[in-house]
Design a protein around this motif. Structure first.
Motif, mmCIF file in Angstrom:
data_model
loop_
_atom_site.group_PDB
_atom_site.id
_atom_site.type_symbol
_atom_site.label_atom_id
_atom_site.label_comp_id
_atom_site.label_asym_id
_atom_site.label_seq_id
_atom_site.Cartn_x
_atom_site.Cartn_y
_atom_site.Cartn_z
ATOM 1 N N MET A 1 -6.421 95.757 -40.207
ATOM 2 C CA MET A 1 -5.513 96.825 -39.839
ATOM 3 C C MET A 1 -4.127 96.614 -40.465
ATOM 4 S SD MET A 1 -5.428 99.560 -38.331
ATOM 5 C CE MET A 1 -4.769 100.682 -37.202
ATOM 6 N N LYS A 2 -3.686 95.322 -40.505
ATOM 7 C CA LYS A 2 -2.355 95.087 -41.064
ATOM 8 C C LYS A 2 -2.298 95.417 -42.555
ATOM 9 C CE LYS A 2 -3.041 90.137 -41.560
ATOM 10 N NZ LYS A 2 -2.670 88.832 -41.083
ATOM 11 N N THR A 3 -3.411 95.246 -43.278
ATOM 12 C CA THR A 3 -3.425 95.608 -44.699
ATOM 13 C C THR A 3 -3.280 97.115 -44.873
ATOM 14 O OG1 THR A 3 -4.829 93.705 -45.166
ATOM 15 C CG2 THR A 3 -4.733 95.428 -46.840
ATOM 16 N N LEU A 4 -3.974 97.880 -44.052
ATOM 17 C CA LEU A 4 -3.862 99.337 -44.104
ATOM 18 C C LEU A 4 -2.437 99.781 -43.779
ATOM 19 C CD1 LEU A 4 -5.179 102.118 -44.409
ATOM 20 C CD2 LEU A 4 -5.755 101.990 -41.973
ATOM 21 N N LEU A 5 -1.847 99.201 -42.740
ATOM 22 C CA LEU A 5 -0.471 99.544 -42.389
ATOM 23 C C LEU A 5 0.496 99.155 -43.510
ATOM 24 C CD1 LEU A 5 -0.330 98.596 -38.612
ATOM 25 C CD2 LEU A 5 -0.051 100.871 -39.591
ATOM 26 N N ILE B 1 -0.172 99.031 -46.720
ATOM 27 C CA ILE B 1 -0.336 99.968 -47.836
ATOM 28 C C ILE B 1 0.372 101.288 -47.535
ATOM 29 C CG2 ILE B 1 -2.037 101.344 -49.107
ATOM 30 C CD1 ILE B 1 -3.917 98.889 -48.839
ATOM 31 N N ILE B 2 0.198 101.797 -46.323
ATOM 32 C CA ILE B 2 0.887 103.033 -45.932
ATOM 33 C C ILE B 2 2.398 102.809 -45.946
ATOM 34 C CG2 ILE B 2 1.212 104.696 -44.064
ATOM 35 C CD1 ILE B 2 -1.731 104.152 -43.275
ATOM 36 N N TRP B 3 2.830 101.648 -45.430
ATOM 37 C CA TRP B 3 4.252 101.298 -45.427
ATOM 38 C C TRP B 3 4.805 101.254 -46.847
ATOM 39 C CZ3 TRP B 3 8.386 100.360 -42.345
ATOM 40 C CH2 TRP B 3 9.438 99.624 -42.893
ATOM 41 N N LEU B 4 4.061 100.648 -47.753
ATOM 42 C CA LEU B 4 4.491 100.517 -49.142
ATOM 43 C C LEU B 4 4.769 101.884 -49.755
ATOM 44 C CD1 LEU B 4 4.795 98.434 -51.497
ATOM 45 C CD2 LEU B 4 2.440 98.988 -52.076
ATOM 46 N N ILE B 5 3.918 102.843 -49.457
ATOM 47 C CA ILE B 5 4.064 104.180 -50.035
ATOM 48 C C ILE B 5 5.240 104.936 -49.413
ATOM 49 C CG2 ILE B 5 2.937 106.434 -50.247
ATOM 50 C CD1 ILE B 5 0.251 104.816 -50.300
ATOM 51 N N PHE B 6 5.363 104.893 -48.083
ATOM 52 C CA PHE B 6 6.333 105.760 -47.411
ATOM 53 C C PHE B 6 7.702 105.125 -47.176
ATOM 54 C CE2 PHE B 6 2.298 107.759 -46.177
ATOM 55 C CZ PHE B 6 2.564 109.027 -46.648
ATOM 56 N N ALA B 7 7.805 103.800 -47.152
ATOM 57 C CA ALA B 7 9.110 103.189 -46.884
ATOM 58 C C ALA B 7 9.351 101.926 -47.685
ATOM 59 C CB ALA B 7 9.240 102.880 -45.390
ATOM 60 N N GLY B 8 8.325 101.163 -47.961
ATOM 61 C CA GLY B 8 8.481 99.836 -48.533
ATOM 62 C C GLY B 8 9.142 99.794 -49.898
ATOM 63 N N GLY C 1 11.154 90.985 -50.133
ATOM 64 C CA GLY C 1 9.716 90.743 -50.039
ATOM 65 C C GLY C 1 9.164 91.091 -48.672
ATOM 66 N N TYR C 2 9.930 90.816 -47.641
ATOM 67 C CA TYR C 2 9.522 91.142 -46.275
ATOM 68 C C TYR C 2 9.529 92.655 -46.068
ATOM 69 C CZ TYR C 2 9.542 91.001 -41.143
ATOM 70 O OH TYR C 2 9.258 91.177 -39.808
ATOM 71 N N ALA C 3 10.524 93.338 -46.614
ATOM 72 C CA ALA C 3 10.599 94.797 -46.474
ATOM 73 C C ALA C 3 9.497 95.495 -47.262
ATOM 74 C CB ALA C 3 11.966 95.308 -46.917
ATOM 75 N N LEU C 4 8.976 94.841 -48.282
ATOM 76 C CA LEU C 4 7.905 95.425 -49.080
ATOM 77 C C LEU C 4 6.551 95.336 -48.374
ATOM 78 C CD1 LEU C 4 7.472 96.695 -51.899
ATOM 79 C CD2 LEU C 4 6.896 94.408 -52.706
#
Length: 136
Positions: A1-5, A7-14, A46-49
């Motif tokens: 689940m954390k990998t999916l989150l 990936i979504i985070w990377l696209i929308f905010a990361g 790196g943490y924010a990404l």
């Protein structure tokens, strides 16, 4: 689940937040005296990404120097980065799928304001039962 989150985070905010931290780090490398702040900025980039599955803990042995450094950090870059987290959190909260991402964004604000004396570690190191779940 954390990998999916992540990936979504990377696209929308990361990516946007990562870019902001990298730019802050580059700017803080210009005066030699602020290079420790630049290192902290690159570490948080790196943490924010990729934030899910990692957490921030207090670094043992951090003393008055990190406190003074954090005050300078807030003046130099911290409040700008915290505003960036707030600005990106608001649209995430508007959508249903973005609520966990908005919460993660809000959780990044304290480390964006006070990064010195903190350490980024995997969540299962900070919380040993995080990965395993409760024992039967």
């Amino acid at each position: 689940m954390k990998t999916l989150l992540n990936i979504i985070w990377l696209i929308f905010a990361g990516l946007g937040l990562w870019f902001a931290y990298v730019i802050a780090g580059i700017l803080l490398c210009i005066p030699i005296i602020t290079i420790p702040f630049a290192v902290a900025s690159f570490r948080i980039a790196g943490y924010a990404l990729w934030p899910f599955g990692r957490t921030v803990v207090d670094k043992p042995g951090a003393g008055a120097g990190s406190w003074i450094g954090n005050v300078l950090w807030i003046v130099l870059a911290g409040w700008w980065l915290a505003i960036g987290h707030i600005v990106t959190a608001v649209p995430l909260f508007i959508s249903i799928i973005g609520i966990p991402l908005g919460v993660a964004n809000i959780k990044l604000i304290p480390v964006s304001l006070l990064p010195l004396g903190k350490e980024i570690v995997p969540s299962d190191v900070a919380f040993p039962t995080y990965e395993r779940g409760p024992r039967p």
